[in-house]
Design a protein around this motif. Sequence first.
Motif, short mmCIF file in Angstrom:
data_model
loop_
_atom_site.label_atom_id
_atom_site.label_comp_id
_atom_site.label_asym_id
_atom_site.label_seq_id
_atom_site.Cartn_x
_atom_site.Cartn_y
_atom_site.Cartn_z
N UNK A 22 0.76 -1.19 0.00
CA UNK A 22 0.15 -0.01 -0.04
C UNK A 22 0.74 1.31 -0.10
N UNK A 23 1.86 1.26 1.04
CA UNK A 23 2.69 2.42 0.99
C UNK A 23 3.55 2.76 -0.54
N UNK A 24 3.97 1.51 -0.89
CA UNK A 24 4.92 1.58 -1.99
C UNK A 24 4.16 2.08 -3.16
N UNK A 73 8.94 9.11 -0.42
CA UNK A 73 7.93 8.81 0.82
C UNK A 73 6.36 8.73 0.64
N UNK A 74 5.89 9.29 -0.41
CA UNK A 74 4.70 9.30 -0.89
C UNK A 74 4.32 8.04 -1.88
N UNK A 129 10.93 14.24 8.58
CA UNK A 129 10.07 15.19 8.27
C UNK A 129 9.10 14.59 7.33
N UNK A 130 9.24 13.28 7.03
CA UNK A 130 7.94 12.69 6.38
C UNK A 130 6.89 12.40 7.11
N UNK A 131 5.63 11.79 6.22
CA UNK A 131 4.70 11.36 7.14
C UNK A 131 5.10 10.39 8.17
#
Lengths: 326, 300
Positions: A254-256, A302-303, B96-98
């Motif tokens: 999900x995060x990837x 990170x998104x 600093x990321x989520x």
Amino acid sequence: MKRFLPPILTIFALVALNVLLPRVMNPYYFQVLMLIGINVVLAVSLNLVNGFTGQFSIGHAGFMAVGAYASAMFTLKIGAPFAASLTGVPLPVAQGIALLMALVAGGLLAAGAGWLVGLPSLRLRGDYLAIVTLGFGEIIRVVILNVNAIGGARGLPGIPPYATFFWVFGVVAIVIGLARNLAHSTHGRALFAIRDDEIAAEALGVDTTKYKVLAFVLGAFFAGVAGGLFAHFLSYLNPSSFTFIKSIEVIAMVVLGGMGSISGSVMAAIVLTLLPEVLRSVKDFRMVIYALMLIVLMITRPQGLMGTRELDLGALFGRKKAKVVS
Amino acid sequence: MTEFLQQLVNGVTWGSVYALIALGYTMVYGILRLINFAHGDVYMLGAFMGLYASRWFHAGEDPSPIKALLVLLTSMILCALIGMVIERLAYKPVRKSPRLSALITAIGVSLLLENGGVLIFGASPRFFPQIVAQKNIELGMGVVLSNQQLIVLVVSFGLMLALRWLVLFTKVGKAMQAVSHNHMAASLMGISVDRIITFTFMIGSALAAAAGVLVALQSPKIEPYMGILPGLKAFVAAVLGGIGNIPGAVVGGLVMGIAEVLVTGYISPSYRDAIAFVMLIVILLVKPAGLFGKAVTEKV
């Protein structure tokens, strides 16, 4: 009439591939393909909770285990005799009906478990919910280990292999379609609002608890269905398939893929299922490489791969662009 | 009665180990709001570092208290350095990321340590040398305490007191408290937040390493995956006491250890791993902030 075209085409394609693939495809590749399908269902269903609603569940393997064992027991006790008693219909259809009933039973039980866990714990925020789901996943596993009627630590063998290509990818199509429609509906908007700012959503009249429980129950239902497919594909269940590590794998997908992006989840499920298989040649290093890639990806992007965007197939074929939902 | 007291003694011993690990979780959470999933694996590394250290010092063949102490200290120092490297390389870039990305990174680090451990130490269990010869001490009423258990108790409570002193009465400890309240305000007061965070990781890792060596003293079979379950349970212990709260972690660890031993003794050993999570769910439903945590009211 036009709106029924895509589902009908999908069904035809599934039937055709269902007949074709097992005959032309190397059995190993076929197995990987099926596992990809099951992982896509898991990833998209977890995305409903983590990505759409912003609630952090790390016990998805627990719901999967509930669904897997429930549907397996259903088939062993009721489904298989029932399929055998249907003499008039062709065998694949009879088995399909039995599987469908088992999947629904497994999904419902998992959804019930999700409701039971979700209702009290969704009052808690963020990390605490994560911890409760983690605890729930572990409790489920320990309970399964200790119940002899479902095999305990020995595992549950002899589940009829009803989960064919048609069923696995049929469920994939359903879960993706459902998630897409949800994203474009009022209910989906409510979920996104909760994710973006729970207090603001509440102020705007969104019943946050109701929607959080809804997302949780829906996610648990499809996790249970995925577990049912898993059981009926491998014909053998063992509690060690449903550890904390399995939950982590799904979260990584999900995060990837990007929280809230359905196409992202699908792609990430494909990539993360293939990756360990591709790395099989480097044996001992493969889990190390997997871990390193996870860390590097989180540091650099990170998104996730897709962020909250969607891959728009319609635009590729020159149709008018769908509205961007984030 | 004797049996119950004996269980209690065993429970407190186990619990003090959980408490040591839980302290690392609670300190890191207090400062970064990060569940450091790799912490259990640092505990595993502690046991392995102890194994190698006892080879360097030949502590297995010719045991002496000095050597045992050296083994413990070496392992703690090495793990503190490992903790520093982990924080600098993996956690600092995502600070600093989520929060979710940070959590996934922690999970990645955990997987890396476990599988790196398999690669380096081998997947099959290794045996920790007996660096302290076993002796039993009679406590009266038939209750027996082995000298290894005594060492576990003395060392872990000593470390806990040392930590308390460090946090409450030293400059760096006060800086840690300040950072855990508010990063921005702390840095305005001239505290190097980065350095304090790294320091916190080092202390936490050193405590986990001590726990690893202490456990290896009692149950000498060590393997790369040994950290997962104790890590999770210690985390639960931290939540039980109120995460971010240092005395809470100690009490949580002790309660957890005693509960586990009682379940093993009086119900069934196979439910031992579930009691931690049952307790967790009950406490979160009844008192979500934990036994000693303060409920935080949310400002809109």
